[in-house]
Design a protein around this motif. Structure first.
Motif, PDB file in Angstrom:
ATOM      1  N   TYR A 264      -7.121  -1.003  -2.601  1.00 31.58           N
ATOM      2  CA  TYR A 264      -8.172  -1.290  -3.585  1.00 31.58           C
ATOM      3  C   TYR A 264      -7.752  -0.804  -4.976  1.00 31.58           C
ATOM      4  N   GLN A 265      -7.249   0.417  -5.042  1.00 34.87           N
ATOM      5  CA  GLN A 265      -6.828   0.966  -6.340  1.00 34.87           C
ATOM      6  C   GLN A 265      -5.649   0.168  -6.910  1.00 34.87           C
ATOM      7  N   LEU A 266      -4.732  -0.277  -6.056  1.00 35.20           N
ATOM      8  CA  LEU A 266      -3.616  -1.099  -6.528  1.00 35.20           C
ATOM      9  C   LEU A 266      -4.120  -2.415  -7.116  1.00 35.20           C
ATOM     10  N   ARG A 267      -5.131  -3.018  -6.483  1.00 29.37           N
ATOM     11  CA  ARG A 267      -5.744  -4.235  -7.027  1.00 29.37           C
ATOM     12  C   ARG A 267      -6.368  -3.969  -8.391  1.00 29.37           C
ATOM     13  N   LYS A 268      -7.086  -2.842  -8.496  1.00 32.19           N
ATOM     14  CA  LYS A 268      -7.713  -2.495  -9.780  1.00 32.19           C
ATOM     15  C   LYS A 268      -6.652  -2.270 -10.869  1.00 32.19           C
ATOM     16  N   LEU A 269      -5.535  -1.636 -10.501  1.00 30.35           N
ATOM     17  CA  LEU A 269      -4.461  -1.423 -11.463  1.00 30.35           C
ATOM     18  C   LEU A 269      -3.870  -2.754 -11.916  1.00 30.35           C
ATOM     19  N   ARG A 270      -3.662  -3.700 -10.962  1.00 32.09           N
ATOM     20  CA  ARG A 270      -3.122  -5.019 -11.325  1.00 32.09           C
ATOM     21  C   ARG A 270      -4.066  -5.739 -12.284  1.00 32.09           C
ATOM     22  N   GLU A 271      -5.374  -5.591 -12.063  1.00 33.12           N
ATOM     23  CA  GLU A 271      -6.357  -6.217 -12.958  1.00 33.12           C
ATOM     24  C   GLU A 271      -6.220  -5.683 -14.380  1.00 33.12           C
ATOM     25  N   GLN A 272      -5.737  -4.447 -14.507  1.00 31.58           N
ATOM     26  CA  GLN A 272      -5.539  -3.845 -15.833  1.00 31.58           C
ATOM     27  C   GLN A 272      -4.125  -4.109 -16.365  1.00 31.58           C
ATOM     28  N   GLY A 273      -3.333  -4.865 -15.610  1.00 35.37           N
ATOM     29  CA  GLY A 273      -1.987  -5.206 -16.060  1.00 35.37           C
ATOM     30  C   GLY A 273      -0.921  -4.200 -15.667  1.00 35.37           C
ATOM     31  N   ILE A 274      -1.238  -3.306 -14.734  1.00 36.20           N
ATOM     32  CA  ILE A 274      -0.286  -2.290 -14.282  1.00 36.20           C
ATOM     33  C   ILE A 274       0.146  -2.640 -12.871  1.00 36.20           C
ATOM     34  N   GLU A 275       1.420  -2.944 -12.706  1.00 34.90           N
ATOM     35  CA  GLU A 275       1.955  -3.308 -11.397  1.00 34.90           C
ATOM     36  C   GLU A 275       2.644  -2.098 -10.792  1.00 34.90           C
ATOM     37  N   VAL A 276       2.200  -1.700  -9.604  1.00 33.80           N
ATOM     38  CA  VAL A 276       2.816  -0.606  -8.862  1.00 33.80           C
ATOM     39  C   VAL A 276       3.513  -1.239  -7.668  1.00 33.80           C
ATOM     40  N   GLU A 277       4.826  -1.133  -7.637  1.00 30.29           N
ATOM     41  CA  GLU A 277       5.604  -1.762  -6.578  1.00 30.29           C
ATOM     42  C   GLU A 277       5.415  -1.013  -5.259  1.00 30.29           C
ATOM     43  N   THR A 278       5.178  -1.773  -4.199  1.00 27.27           N
ATOM     44  CA  THR A 278       5.081  -1.203  -2.858  1.00 27.27           C
ATOM     45  C   THR A 278       5.913  -2.067  -1.917  1.00 27.27           C
ATOM     46  N   ARG A 279       6.263  -1.482  -0.790  1.00 23.84           N
ATOM     47  CA  ARG A 279       6.988  -2.260   0.220  1.00 23.84           C
ATOM     48  C   ARG A 279       6.128  -2.335   1.466  1.00 23.84           C
ATOM     49  N   GLY A 280       6.436  -3.258   2.320  1.00 20.84           N
ATOM     50  CA  GLY A 280       5.681  -3.397   3.556  1.00 20.84           C
ATOM     51  C   GLY A 280       5.980  -4.717   4.204  1.00 20.84           C
ATOM     52  N   ARG A 281       5.327  -4.940   5.304  1.00 17.62           N
ATOM     53  CA  ARG A 281       5.576  -6.186   6.010  1.00 17.62           C
ATOM     54  C   ARG A 281       5.006  -7.349   5.212  1.00 17.62           C
ATOM     55  N   ARG A 282       5.657  -8.458   5.324  1.00 16.35           N
ATOM     56  CA  ARG A 282       5.211  -9.661   4.618  1.00 16.35           C
ATOM     57  C   ARG A 282       4.200 -10.397   5.487  1.00 16.35           C
ATOM     58  N   SER A 283       3.051 -10.684   4.935  1.00 14.08           N
ATOM     59  CA  SER A 283       2.004 -11.335   5.700  1.00 14.08           C
ATOM     60  C   SER A 283       1.973 -12.835   5.449  1.00 14.08           C
ATOM     61  N   GLY A 284       2.726 -13.290   4.459  1.00 18.85           N
ATOM     62  CA  GLY A 284       2.666 -14.708   4.110  1.00 18.85           C
ATOM     63  C   GLY A 284       1.518 -15.028   3.170  1.00 18.85           C
ATOM     64  N   ARG A 285       0.734 -14.010   2.865  1.00 22.99           N
ATOM     65  CA  ARG A 285      -0.386 -14.205   1.945  1.00 22.99           C
ATOM     66  C   ARG A 285       0.043 -13.834   0.532  1.00 22.99           C
ATOM     67  N   CYS A 286      -0.707 -14.361  -0.420  1.00 24.12           N
ATOM     68  CA  CYS A 286      -0.469 -14.007  -1.812  1.00 24.12           C
ATOM     69  C   CYS A 286      -0.760 -12.520  -1.997  1.00 24.12           C
ATOM     70  N   PRO A 287       0.198 -11.742  -2.538  1.00 22.69           N
ATOM     71  CA  PRO A 287      -0.035 -10.305  -2.693  1.00 22.69           C
ATOM     72  C   PRO A 287      -1.096  -9.958  -3.733  1.00 22.69           C
ATOM     73  N   TYR A 288      -1.517 -10.938  -4.529  1.00 26.66           N
ATOM     74  CA  TYR A 288      -2.460 -10.655  -5.589  1.00 26.66           C
ATOM     75  C   TYR A 288      -3.902 -11.008  -5.202  1.00 26.66           C
ATOM     76  N   CYS A 289      -4.063 -12.142  -4.531  1.00 23.46           N
ATOM     77  CA  CYS A 289      -5.438 -12.561  -4.211  1.00 23.46           C
ATOM     78  C   CYS A 289      -5.735 -12.511  -2.721  1.00 23.46           C
ATOM     79  N   GLY A 290      -4.694 -12.394  -1.861  1.00 28.60           N
ATOM     80  CA  GLY A 290      -4.913 -12.292  -0.430  1.00 28.60           C
ATOM     81  C   GLY A 290      -5.032 -13.623   0.287  1.00 28.60           C
ATOM     82  N   HIS A 291      -4.901 -14.723  -0.437  1.00 26.87           N
ATOM     83  CA  HIS A 291      -5.012 -16.047   0.205  1.00 26.87           C
ATOM     84  C   HIS A 291      -3.653 -16.622   0.495  1.00 26.87           C
TER      85      HIS A 291
END
Length: 71
Positions: free
Chosen positions: A44-71
């Motif tokens: 949630y906090q990472l989403r809020k940061l992206r909304e403010q233009g701050i990208e925090v890089e994270t790693r993890g499994r790829r879900s095939g979904r858009c990392p920004y909107c979840g679709h």
């Protein structure tokens, strides 16, 4: 732009992790570093940061979904 204390800790922890390990932390790694038991609150906090233009890089499994909107 005003950041919360938790957001600042997330940014600082991510930078320290990359410096120490040479790769981006996972959301769970960030949760542990910040002292939060729920990785969803970090997401949630990472989403809020992206909304403010701050990208925090994270790693993890790829879900095939858009990392920004979840679709």
């Amino acid at each position: 732009m005003t950041l919360t204390d938790r957001q600042m800790r997330i940014i600082r922890s991510a930078r320290e992790w990359i410096t120490q390990y040479g790769e981006a932390p996972s959301v769970r790694d960030l949760a542990a570093a910040v002292g939060v038991s729920s990785s969803s609150s970090i997401a949630y906090q990472l989403r809020k940061l992206r909304e403010q233009g701050i990208e925090v890089e994270t790693r993890g499994r790829r879900s095939g979904r858009c990392p920004y909107c979840g679709h």
